[in-house]
Write a protein that holds these residues in place. Structure first.
Motif, short mmCIF file in Angstrom:
data_model
loop_
_atom_site.label_atom_id
_atom_site.label_comp_id
_atom_site.label_asym_id
_atom_site.label_seq_id
_atom_site.Cartn_x
_atom_site.Cartn_y
_atom_site.Cartn_z
N LEU A 52 0.82 -1.20 0.00
CA LEU A 52 0.00 0.00 0.00
C LEU A 52 0.86 1.26 0.00
O LEU A 52 0.55 2.23 -0.69
CB LEU A 52 -0.97 -0.01 1.18
CG LEU A 52 -2.11 -1.02 1.08
CD1 LEU A 52 -2.89 -1.08 2.39
CD2 LEU A 52 -3.04 -0.70 -0.07
N LEU A 53 1.96 1.25 0.75
CA LEU A 53 2.84 2.41 0.76
C LEU A 53 3.48 2.62 -0.61
O LEU A 53 3.58 3.75 -1.09
CB LEU A 53 3.93 2.25 1.82
CG LEU A 53 3.51 2.54 3.26
CD1 LEU A 53 4.61 2.11 4.23
CD2 LEU A 53 3.18 4.01 3.44
N LEU A 54 3.91 1.54 -1.24
CA LEU A 54 4.50 1.67 -2.57
C LEU A 54 3.47 2.17 -3.58
O LEU A 54 3.76 3.03 -4.40
CB LEU A 54 5.08 0.34 -3.03
CG LEU A 54 6.38 -0.09 -2.37
CD1 LEU A 54 6.76 -1.50 -2.80
CD2 LEU A 54 7.50 0.88 -2.71
N ALA A 55 2.28 1.60 -3.51
CA ALA A 55 1.23 2.03 -4.44
C ALA A 55 0.92 3.50 -4.24
O ALA A 55 0.73 4.25 -5.20
CB ALA A 55 -0.03 1.20 -4.23
N GLN A 56 0.90 3.91 -2.99
CA GLN A 56 0.59 5.30 -2.71
C GLN A 56 1.72 6.22 -3.18
O GLN A 56 1.47 7.25 -3.77
CB GLN A 56 0.35 5.50 -1.22
CG GLN A 56 0.01 6.93 -0.92
CD GLN A 56 0.05 7.25 0.53
OE1 GLN A 56 0.43 6.42 1.33
NE2 GLN A 56 -0.33 8.44 0.86
N TYR A 62 -14.45 4.85 4.03
CA TYR A 62 -14.42 4.67 2.58
C TYR A 62 -14.00 5.95 1.85
O TYR A 62 -14.65 6.37 0.92
CB TYR A 62 -15.80 4.22 2.07
CG TYR A 62 -16.25 2.93 2.71
CD1 TYR A 62 -15.78 1.72 2.22
CD2 TYR A 62 -17.10 2.95 3.80
CE1 TYR A 62 -16.19 0.52 2.82
CE2 TYR A 62 -17.50 1.76 4.39
CZ TYR A 62 -17.04 0.56 3.89
OH TYR A 62 -17.42 -0.61 4.50
N GLN A 63 -12.90 6.54 2.27
CA GLN A 63 -12.42 7.75 1.60
C GLN A 63 -11.89 7.38 0.22
O GLN A 63 -11.24 6.36 0.05
CB GLN A 63 -11.35 8.43 2.45
CG GLN A 63 -11.92 8.94 3.77
CD GLN A 63 -10.88 9.64 4.60
OE1 GLN A 63 -10.38 10.67 4.18
NE2 GLN A 63 -10.57 9.08 5.75
N LYS A 64 -12.13 8.22 -0.73
CA LYS A 64 -11.78 7.93 -2.13
C LYS A 64 -10.40 8.45 -2.52
O LYS A 64 -10.02 8.37 -3.68
CB LYS A 64 -12.83 8.54 -3.07
CG LYS A 64 -14.22 8.03 -2.84
CD LYS A 64 -14.37 6.61 -3.31
CE LYS A 64 -15.83 6.19 -3.16
NZ LYS A 64 -15.99 4.78 -3.03
N ASP A 65 -9.65 8.99 -1.59
CA ASP A 65 -8.32 9.49 -1.93
C ASP A 65 -7.31 8.34 -2.00
O ASP A 65 -7.64 7.19 -1.77
CB ASP A 65 -7.88 10.58 -0.93
CG ASP A 65 -7.79 10.06 0.49
OD1 ASP A 65 -7.51 8.87 0.70
OD2 ASP A 65 -7.99 10.86 1.42
N SER A 69 -6.23 1.97 0.94
CA SER A 69 -5.79 3.09 0.12
C SER A 69 -6.47 2.91 -1.23
O SER A 69 -6.32 1.86 -1.86
CB SER A 69 -4.27 3.08 -0.05
OG SER A 69 -3.86 4.15 -0.87
N GLY A 70 -7.20 3.92 -1.65
CA GLY A 70 -7.92 3.81 -2.92
C GLY A 70 -8.85 2.62 -2.90
O GLY A 70 -9.67 2.46 -2.01
N GLN A 71 -8.69 1.72 -3.87
CA GLN A 71 -9.54 0.53 -3.97
C GLN A 71 -8.99 -0.67 -3.22
O GLN A 71 -9.66 -1.69 -3.09
CB GLN A 71 -9.74 0.16 -5.45
CG GLN A 71 -10.45 1.23 -6.26
CD GLN A 71 -11.85 1.49 -5.75
OE1 GLN A 71 -12.59 0.59 -5.39
NE2 GLN A 71 -12.23 2.76 -5.69
#
Length: 186
Positions: free
Chosen positions: A34-38, A79-82, A175-177
């Motif tokens: 998740l950190l890498l994706a972000q 469910y934040q979309k950021d 994070s995201g989806q």
């Protein structure tokens, strides 16, 4: 017979250690992914603001505060979309494993300021001033703390995760989806 029982105990202990190691590895990998994706999707996190909730009440004690909400008001936070990495931990001051893992979450946020940590307290609302706020102050917990004041747990627990038994600690990392739920201590 004694040797046999001792060996069985050793095998059970070894199995439990392997299970715990696999859980920690899974959680660690989830955080890394998740950190890498972000970091790939957004090099800056300025401008991300915490979701403002419709609170019933906010209790203060100096720098420490507790927002009180029902489940309906809490849902936007879940469910934040950021693309920010969100860690939402369900806990209580009376839960020993919950309390034991809090310093790890605090350390995680210190090392990775792009992580938004929210602590959802399941303490009794009648204990906010007498127990929860002093607990936060004693442990210098300045992260966002929200007390979920929803008496019918059976109505909201399955909305968090269909397999959640309601045991705490429990944590959502998303994070995201991408979204993972853990019903365990870290």
């Amino acid at each position: 017979a004694y040797q046999s029982n001792k060996r069985v105990e050793e095998l059970v202990l070894h199995s439990e250690m392997i299970h715990r190691y696999k859980n920690l590895l899974s959680i660690g990998l989830t955080l890394v992914i998740l950190l890498l994706a972000q970091s790939c999707s957004s090099s800056k996190n300025e401008g991300y603001a915490s979701v403002q909730l419709k609170t019933d009440t906010v209790y203060h004690d100096g720098d420490y505060q507790v927002e009180v909400v029902n489940f309906e008001a809490l849902q936007p936070l879940l469910y934040q979309k950021d693309e920010r990495l969100h860690v939402i931990n369900f806990w209580a001051t009376w839960c020993i494993p919950c309390v034991a893992e809090l310093p790890y979450f605090q350390e995680l946020v210190k090392k990775h300021p792009n992580i938004e940590l929210t602590l959802i307290s399941l303490d009794f609302s009648s204990k906010i001033r007498s127990d929860l706020l002093p607990f936060l102050k004693d442990r210098q917990l300045k992260e966002r703390v929200i007390l979920l004041n929803e008496p019918d747990a059976n109505s909201w627990i399955p909305q968090i995760d269909a397999d959640w038994t309601g045991a705490i600690p429990a944590t959502i990392i998303y994070s995201g989806q991408k979204r993972n739920f853990y019903e365990q201590s870290f």
